[in-house]
Design a protein around this motif. Structure first.
Motif, PDB file in Angstrom:
ATOM      1  N   GLY A 164      18.702  39.857 -75.251  1.00 15.20           N
ATOM      2  CA  GLY A 164      18.516  41.301 -75.343  1.00 15.20           C
ATOM      3  C   GLY A 164      17.052  41.660 -75.278  1.00 15.20           C
ATOM      4  O   GLY A 164      16.182  40.786 -75.190  1.00 15.20           O
ATOM      5  N   GLY A 165      16.765  42.932 -75.344  1.00 12.53           N
ATOM      6  CA  GLY A 165      15.397  43.417 -75.239  1.00 12.53           C
ATOM      7  C   GLY A 165      14.587  43.191 -76.497  1.00 12.53           C
ATOM      8  O   GLY A 165      15.048  42.610 -77.486  1.00 12.53           O
ATOM      9  N   THR A 223       6.989  38.991 -83.369  1.00 10.85           N
ATOM     10  CA  THR A 223       7.891  38.947 -82.222  1.00 10.85           C
ATOM     11  C   THR A 223       8.144  37.506 -81.822  1.00 10.85           C
ATOM     12  O   THR A 223       7.288  36.625 -82.027  1.00 10.85           O
ATOM     13  CB  THR A 223       7.304  39.731 -81.032  1.00 10.85           C
ATOM     14  OG1 THR A 223       8.266  39.758 -79.966  1.00 10.85           O
ATOM     15  CG2 THR A 223       6.014  39.107 -80.519  1.00 10.85           C
ATOM     16  N   THR A 224       9.321  37.244 -81.246  1.00 11.36           N
ATOM     17  CA  THR A 224       9.671  35.903 -80.784  1.00 11.36           C
ATOM     18  C   THR A 224       8.935  35.613 -79.484  1.00 11.36           C
ATOM     19  O   THR A 224       9.012  36.392 -78.536  1.00 11.36           O
ATOM     20  CB  THR A 224      11.187  35.795 -80.562  1.00 11.36           C
ATOM     21  OG1 THR A 224      11.854  36.059 -81.799  1.00 11.36           O
ATOM     22  CG2 THR A 224      11.571  34.397 -80.074  1.00 11.36           C
ATOM     23  N   VAL A 225       8.246  34.480 -79.444  1.00 16.17           N
ATOM     24  CA  VAL A 225       7.479  34.135 -78.245  1.00 16.17           C
ATOM     25  C   VAL A 225       8.067  32.935 -77.501  1.00 16.17           C
ATOM     26  O   VAL A 225       7.602  32.597 -76.419  1.00 16.17           O
ATOM     27  CB  VAL A 225       5.998  33.864 -78.590  1.00 16.17           C
ATOM     28  CG1 VAL A 225       5.338  35.131 -79.095  1.00 16.17           C
ATOM     29  CG2 VAL A 225       5.863  32.736 -79.602  1.00 16.17           C
ATOM     30  N   ALA A 226       9.063  32.271 -78.048  1.00 13.51           N
ATOM     31  CA  ALA A 226       9.718  31.168 -77.344  1.00 13.51           C
ATOM     32  C   ALA A 226      11.222  31.256 -77.534  1.00 13.51           C
ATOM     33  O   ALA A 226      11.968  31.525 -76.602  1.00 13.51           O
ATOM     34  CB  ALA A 226       9.177  29.815 -77.812  1.00 13.51           C
ATOM     35  N   PRO A 281      13.450  35.177 -76.109  1.00 19.18           N
ATOM     36  CA  PRO A 281      12.417  36.202 -76.341  1.00 19.18           C
ATOM     37  C   PRO A 281      12.799  37.469 -75.589  1.00 19.18           C
ATOM     38  O   PRO A 281      13.413  37.410 -74.523  1.00 19.18           O
ATOM     39  CB  PRO A 281      11.141  35.570 -75.783  1.00 19.18           C
ATOM     40  CG  PRO A 281      11.617  34.556 -74.793  1.00 19.18           C
ATOM     41  CD  PRO A 281      12.939  34.058 -75.294  1.00 19.18           C
ATOM     42  N   GLY A 282      12.452  38.625 -76.150  1.00 20.08           N
ATOM     43  CA  GLY A 282      12.886  39.883 -75.558  1.00 20.08           C
ATOM     44  C   GLY A 282      11.965  40.454 -74.503  1.00 20.08           C
ATOM     45  O   GLY A 282      12.403  41.222 -73.651  1.00 20.08           O
ATOM     46  N   GLN A 283      10.695  40.075 -74.536  1.00 19.29           N
ATOM     47  CA  GLN A 283       9.750  40.679 -73.595  1.00 19.29           C
ATOM     48  C   GLN A 283       9.890  40.065 -72.203  1.00 19.29           C
ATOM     49  O   GLN A 283      10.073  38.868 -72.049  1.00 19.29           O
ATOM     50  CB  GLN A 283       8.307  40.496 -74.078  1.00 19.29           C
ATOM     51  CG  GLN A 283       8.040  41.162 -75.407  1.00 19.29           C
ATOM     52  CD  GLN A 283       8.216  40.183 -76.554  1.00 19.29           C
ATOM     53  OE1 GLN A 283       9.090  39.325 -76.526  1.00 19.29           O
ATOM     54  NE2 GLN A 283       7.377  40.299 -77.571  1.00 19.29           N
ATOM     55  N   GLU A 284       9.739  40.908 -71.208  1.00 17.60           N
ATOM     56  CA  GLU A 284       9.894  40.471 -69.821  1.00 17.60           C
ATOM     57  C   GLU A 284       8.880  39.385 -69.460  1.00 17.60           C
ATOM     58  O   GLU A 284       9.174  38.496 -68.662  1.00 17.60           O
ATOM     59  CB  GLU A 284       9.731  41.675 -68.888  1.00 17.60           C
ATOM     60  CG  GLU A 284      10.043  41.376 -67.441  1.00 17.60           C
ATOM     61  CD  GLU A 284      10.009  42.625 -66.581  1.00 17.60           C
ATOM     62  OE1 GLU A 284       9.840  42.473 -65.359  1.00 17.60           O
ATOM     63  OE2 GLU A 284      10.142  43.735 -67.129  1.00 17.60           O
ATOM     64  N   ARG A 285       7.711  39.410 -70.075  1.00 20.99           N
ATOM     65  CA  ARG A 285       6.681  38.419 -69.723  1.00 20.99           C
ATOM     66  C   ARG A 285       7.053  37.004 -70.168  1.00 20.99           C
ATOM     67  O   ARG A 285       6.426  36.037 -69.738  1.00 20.99           O
ATOM     68  CB  ARG A 285       5.332  38.818 -70.331  1.00 20.99           C
ATOM     69  CG  ARG A 285       5.281  38.902 -71.843  1.00 20.99           C
ATOM     70  CD  ARG A 285       3.911  39.407 -72.302  1.00 20.99           C
ATOM     71  NE  ARG A 285       3.786  39.563 -73.732  1.00 20.99           N
ATOM     72  CZ  ARG A 285       4.183  40.613 -74.420  1.00 20.99           C
ATOM     73  NH1 ARG A 285       4.771  41.620 -73.791  1.00 20.99           N
ATOM     74  NH2 ARG A 285       4.003  40.681 -75.724  1.00 20.99           N
ATOM     75  N   PHE A 286       8.072  36.870 -71.049  1.00 11.78           N
ATOM     76  CA  PHE A 286       8.536  35.548 -71.453  1.00 11.78           C
ATOM     77  C   PHE A 286       9.833  35.153 -70.745  1.00 11.78           C
ATOM     78  O   PHE A 286      10.485  34.179 -71.114  1.00 11.78           O
ATOM     79  CB  PHE A 286       8.758  35.507 -72.973  1.00 11.78           C
ATOM     80  CG  PHE A 286       7.499  35.697 -73.777  1.00 11.78           C
ATOM     81  CD1 PHE A 286       6.397  34.893 -73.567  1.00 11.78           C
ATOM     82  CD2 PHE A 286       7.412  36.692 -74.737  1.00 11.78           C
ATOM     83  CE1 PHE A 286       5.232  35.069 -74.294  1.00 11.78           C
ATOM     84  CE2 PHE A 286       6.258  36.880 -75.484  1.00 11.78           C
ATOM     85  CZ  PHE A 286       5.160  36.063 -75.260  1.00 11.78           C
TER      86      PHE A 286
END
Length: 199
Positions: A29-30, A73-76, A96-101
């Motif tokens: 999810g986001g 925030t979750t980074v992995a 992770p929710g961010q598009e960059r990950f």
């Protein structure tokens, strides 16, 4: 047939005391929709999280307007597990929710039986990527609308229409903070995945 009955039918025909069948499931999810919370609420072990502090730079990229108290925030990934019954154990991998990950998703999803896509109806745009990911890879998934503050902003039929998900994809509500609610949501995915495997 229930999820546990279906899984039990696939368990090794070993003697009493056989280890439970391991099943991998992804929670996606986001940003800030409740993935880490859900894994933490259900896991029977202390969940492994890769939380990092939200920096000023990240705060300028990630929308914190609906999650003003969020400081990490979750980074992995997040990782936890839950034994459904003596024959079945779910291993949960939160993305992770961010598009960059997003580059990590392929590794996290590999071998997964299904996915739970958590949605915040206040910002549906953030979950399109997760829905598209599971659809394009034909991985069984359910959409779980997180009831922030005990309520959701839109009817489930409206959420289905907005996300343009097929009729066979379950769209449900749940509370990421409540163990029983998370378990019920995961069982929806499990039943869907088992039904797909039988066809």
């Amino acid at each position: 047939m229930t999820a546990t009955e279906g899984a039990r039918g696939r368990a090794p025909a070993a003697g009493r005391g056989a280890p439970p069948l391991p099943v991998k499931m992804v929670v996606a999810g986001g940003f800030g929709v409740g993935k880490t919370t859900a894994v933490g609420a259900i896991s029977e072990i202390r969940p492994l999280t890769t939380e990092a502090a939200i920096t000023e730079v990240a705060a300028g990229v990630d929308d914190l307007s609906h999650t003003p108290g969020k400081t990490t925030t979750t980074v992995a990934m997040d990782f936890g597990c839950i034994t459904i019954d003596p024959s079945l154990k779910l291993y949960l991998f939160g993305t992770p929710g961010q598009e960059r990950f997003g580059f990590m998703w392929d590794d996290l999803v590999q071998g997964a039986l299904g996915g739970l896509v958590i949605v915040d109806t206040r910002r549906l745009d953030d979950c399109y990527a997760a829905v598209d990911y599971f659809e394009h890879r034909q991985i069984p998934f359910a959409v779980a609308v997180n009831a922030f503050d005990g309520r959701v902003e839109h009817e489930l039929d409206d959420v289905r229409w907005a996300l343009d998900v097929a009729e066979h994809v379950p769209v449900i509500t749940f509370d990421a903070r409540e163990r029983g609610s998370v378990r019920d949501a995961l069982l929806v995915v499990l039943e869907l995945a088992l039904a797909r495997a039988e066809n």
